[in-house]
Motif scaffolding. Sequence first.
Motif, PDB file in Angstrom:
ATOM      1  N   ILE A   1     -11.529  -5.231   4.226  1.00  0.00           N
ATOM      2  CA  ILE A   1     -10.467  -4.882   3.283  1.00  0.00           C
ATOM      3  C   ILE A   1      -9.073  -5.138   3.853  1.00  0.00           C
ATOM      4  O   ILE A   1      -8.078  -4.774   3.218  1.00  0.00           O
ATOM      5  CB  ILE A   1     -10.584  -3.401   2.854  1.00  0.00           C
ATOM      6  CG1 ILE A   1     -10.367  -2.465   4.050  1.00  0.00           C
ATOM      7  CG2 ILE A   1     -11.937  -3.140   2.197  1.00  0.00           C
ATOM      8  CD1 ILE A   1     -10.253  -1.003   3.659  1.00  0.00           C
ATOM      9  N   ALA A   2      -8.981  -5.774   5.007  1.00  0.00           N
ATOM     10  CA  ALA A   2      -7.671  -5.939   5.635  1.00  0.00           C
ATOM     11  C   ALA A   2      -6.745  -6.854   4.847  1.00  0.00           C
ATOM     12  O   ALA A   2      -5.516  -6.696   4.889  1.00  0.00           O
ATOM     13  CB  ALA A   2      -7.834  -6.483   7.062  1.00  0.00           C
ATOM     14  N   ALA A   3      -7.302  -7.825   4.119  1.00  0.00           N
ATOM     15  CA  ALA A   3      -6.460  -8.822   3.456  1.00  0.00           C
ATOM     16  C   ALA A   3      -5.657  -8.231   2.300  1.00  0.00           C
ATOM     17  O   ALA A   3      -4.531  -8.666   2.037  1.00  0.00           O
ATOM     18  CB  ALA A   3      -7.321  -9.978   2.950  1.00  0.00           C
ATOM     19  N   ALA A   4      -6.209  -7.259   1.598  1.00  0.00           N
ATOM     20  CA  ALA A   4      -5.558  -6.758   0.378  1.00  0.00           C
ATOM     21  C   ALA A   4      -4.176  -6.162   0.645  1.00  0.00           C
ATOM     22  O   ALA A   4      -3.199  -6.537  -0.015  1.00  0.00           O
ATOM     23  CB  ALA A   4      -6.457  -5.760  -0.329  1.00  0.00           C
ATOM     24  N   PRO A   5      -4.023  -5.212   1.595  1.00  0.00           N
ATOM     25  CA  PRO A   5      -2.676  -4.683   1.823  1.00  0.00           C
ATOM     26  C   PRO A   5      -1.718  -5.738   2.365  1.00  0.00           C
ATOM     27  O   PRO A   5      -0.511  -5.690   2.067  1.00  0.00           O
ATOM     28  CB  PRO A   5      -2.889  -3.533   2.815  1.00  0.00           C
ATOM     29  CG  PRO A   5      -4.231  -3.759   3.410  1.00  0.00           C
ATOM     30  CD  PRO A   5      -5.032  -4.465   2.378  1.00  0.00           C
ATOM     31  N   LEU A   6      -2.222  -6.703   3.130  1.00  0.00           N
ATOM     32  CA  LEU A   6      -1.357  -7.789   3.597  1.00  0.00           C
ATOM     33  C   LEU A   6      -0.875  -8.624   2.411  1.00  0.00           C
ATOM     34  O   LEU A   6       0.288  -9.044   2.360  1.00  0.00           O
ATOM     35  CB  LEU A   6      -2.111  -8.672   4.593  1.00  0.00           C
ATOM     36  CG  LEU A   6      -2.440  -8.052   5.950  1.00  0.00           C
ATOM     37  CD1 LEU A   6      -3.321  -9.000   6.756  1.00  0.00           C
ATOM     38  CD2 LEU A   6      -1.183  -7.712   6.713  1.00  0.00           C
ATOM     39  N   ALA A   7      -1.770  -8.859   1.462  1.00  0.00           N
ATOM     40  CA  ALA A   7      -1.389  -9.622   0.269  1.00  0.00           C
ATOM     41  C   ALA A   7      -0.307  -8.890  -0.514  1.00  0.00           C
ATOM     42  O   ALA A   7       0.654  -9.505  -0.994  1.00  0.00           O
ATOM     43  CB  ALA A   7      -2.618  -9.859  -0.610  1.00  0.00           C
ATOM     44  N   VAL A   8      -0.445  -7.579  -0.636  1.00  0.00           N
ATOM     45  CA  VAL A   8       0.573  -6.788  -1.339  1.00  0.00           C
ATOM     46  C   VAL A   8       1.910  -6.896  -0.624  1.00  0.00           C
ATOM     47  O   VAL A   8       2.968  -7.038  -1.255  1.00  0.00           O
ATOM     48  CB  VAL A   8       0.113  -5.318  -1.451  1.00  0.00           C
ATOM     49  CG1 VAL A   8       1.247  -4.426  -1.940  1.00  0.00           C
ATOM     50  CG2 VAL A   8      -1.085  -5.211  -2.381  1.00  0.00           C
ATOM     51  N   ALA A   9       1.880  -6.846   0.710  1.00  0.00           N
ATOM     52  CA  ALA A   9       3.122  -6.971   1.475  1.00  0.00           C
ATOM     53  C   ALA A   9       3.788  -8.322   1.250  1.00  0.00           C
ATOM     54  O   ALA A   9       5.020  -8.439   1.356  1.00  0.00           O
ATOM     55  CB  ALA A   9       2.850  -6.761   2.961  1.00  0.00           C
ATOM     56  N   LEU A  10       2.997  -9.335   0.916  1.00  0.00           N
ATOM     57  CA  LEU A  10       3.537 -10.673   0.674  1.00  0.00           C
ATOM     58  C   LEU A  10       3.874 -10.913  -0.797  1.00  0.00           C
ATOM     59  O   LEU A  10       4.273 -12.015  -1.157  1.00  0.00           O
ATOM     60  CB  LEU A  10       2.541 -11.725   1.161  1.00  0.00           C
ATOM     61  CG  LEU A  10       2.467 -11.870   2.685  1.00  0.00           C
ATOM     62  CD1 LEU A  10       1.216 -12.642   3.092  1.00  0.00           C
ATOM     63  CD2 LEU A  10       3.713 -12.561   3.214  1.00  0.00           C
ATOM     64  N   GLY A  11       3.718  -9.894  -1.628  1.00  0.00           N
ATOM     65  CA  GLY A  11       4.159 -10.022  -3.008  1.00  0.00           C
ATOM     66  C   GLY A  11       3.077  -9.983  -4.060  1.00  0.00           C
ATOM     67  O   GLY A  11       3.381 -10.096  -5.253  1.00  0.00           O
ATOM     68  N   ALA A  12       1.818  -9.854  -3.668  1.00  0.00           N
ATOM     69  CA  ALA A  12       0.746  -9.782  -4.675  1.00  0.00           C
ATOM     70  C   ALA A  12       0.913  -8.541  -5.534  1.00  0.00           C
ATOM     71  O   ALA A  12       1.143  -7.452  -5.021  1.00  0.00           O
ATOM     72  CB  ALA A  12      -0.622  -9.765  -3.996  1.00  0.00           C
ATOM     73  N   ARG A  13       0.790  -8.717  -6.842  1.00  0.00           N
ATOM     74  CA  ARG A  13       0.928  -7.593  -7.759  1.00  0.00           C
ATOM     75  C   ARG A  13      -0.369  -7.295  -8.497  1.00  0.00           C
ATOM     76  O   ARG A  13      -0.400  -6.470  -9.401  1.00  0.00           O
ATOM     77  CB  ARG A  13       2.059  -7.886  -8.753  1.00  0.00           C
ATOM     78  CG  ARG A  13       3.422  -7.905  -8.073  1.00  0.00           C
ATOM     79  CD  ARG A  13       3.752  -6.534  -7.488  1.00  0.00           C
ATOM     80  NE  ARG A  13       4.935  -6.529  -6.642  1.00  0.00           N
ATOM     81  CZ  ARG A  13       4.915  -6.601  -5.316  1.00  0.00           C
ATOM     82  NH1 ARG A  13       3.753  -6.687  -4.681  1.00  0.00           N
ATOM     83  NH2 ARG A  13       6.024  -6.570  -4.625  1.00  0.00           N
ATOM     84  N   ALA A  14      -1.426  -7.955  -8.120  1.00  0.00           N
ATOM     85  CA  ALA A  14      -2.765  -7.649  -8.627  1.00  0.00           C
ATOM     86  C   ALA A  14      -3.747  -8.018  -7.521  1.00  0.00           C
ATOM     87  O   ALA A  14      -3.559  -9.019  -6.828  1.00  0.00           O
ATOM     88  CB  ALA A  14      -3.073  -8.443  -9.896  1.00  0.00           C
ATOM     89  N   ILE A  15      -4.743  -7.200  -7.323  1.00  0.00           N
ATOM     90  CA  ILE A  15      -5.763  -7.456  -6.311  1.00  0.00           C
ATOM     91  C   ILE A  15      -7.125  -7.464  -6.986  1.00  0.00           C
ATOM     92  O   ILE A  15      -7.472  -6.543  -7.737  1.00  0.00           O
ATOM     93  CB  ILE A  15      -5.761  -6.370  -5.207  1.00  0.00           C
ATOM     94  CG1 ILE A  15      -4.433  -6.384  -4.439  1.00  0.00           C
ATOM     95  CG2 ILE A  15      -6.937  -6.569  -4.256  1.00  0.00           C
ATOM     96  CD1 ILE A  15      -4.195  -7.627  -3.617  1.00  0.00           C
TER      97      ILE A  15
END
Length: 251
Positions: free
Chosen positions: A120-134
């Motif tokens: 699950i490590a990628a999801a919070p990193l994606a949010v930090a980079l601007g992802a607004r849906a996971i």
Amino acid sequence: LTAAGILPGIGVGVTPLDIGMIDVFDGEVDFWRVASGDNAHMPLLDRLAGAEPPVLISSGGTDLAGIRAAVERLAGSEVCVLHCVSAYPTPDDDANLRAIPALAEVLGTVVGYSDHTLGIAAAPLAVALGARAIEKHITLDRSRTTFRDHALSADPADMAALVAAVRQAEAMLSDGDPGVRASEAGSLPGMRRSVCAARDLPAGHRLAAGDLTWLRPGGGIAPGDGDSLLGRALGRDVAAGVAIAAADLAG
């Protein structure tokens, strides 16, 4: 099928695998999702164009020109592009999370992340980079099958941890205001410095640069304002280490 009907507070989406499915579920879904395998299926995209529910489209297996063409075909719809790598599982060094802000800048759409990595490590990193849906696959029990999706799927405990990590990332990102935060305001006086006497200074002494030092706490004359004291005479004695105040100056 609608969220309001059986899943209060949870949106229901459908990935149409053919155009006929759109007709079946039209008006019954909160969002449509286009799988990576269909992001070049222009007849399907044309059917979704202008749809009132948002359309989430995965970018796996295509390049920037391909996903731009897909977004253009969805004109009139609210679109979220899910950065995606169609490898099951996706190796960490192929996750390419920096594509998230790149897609947002070039496409001008909301961008999210469809996660095929292990863990699950990628999801919070994606949010930090601007992802607004996971998007993350979920399974009740990874051990029940060797089908490829199950190795990379989150079980319920993993999904709860993923959601918690994403919420923590959102909280840490905050509002982007670089100003003083409320939590640090109380610490600042003790961290800052004031202009102080570098040695015992008698009344009548005219201050020179060598007479000054900078000690904690703050609240006195700031270090950057020390030059305003140079050449001024003291109206009273100031002991070494004591902050020099305007009231200490003669006249």
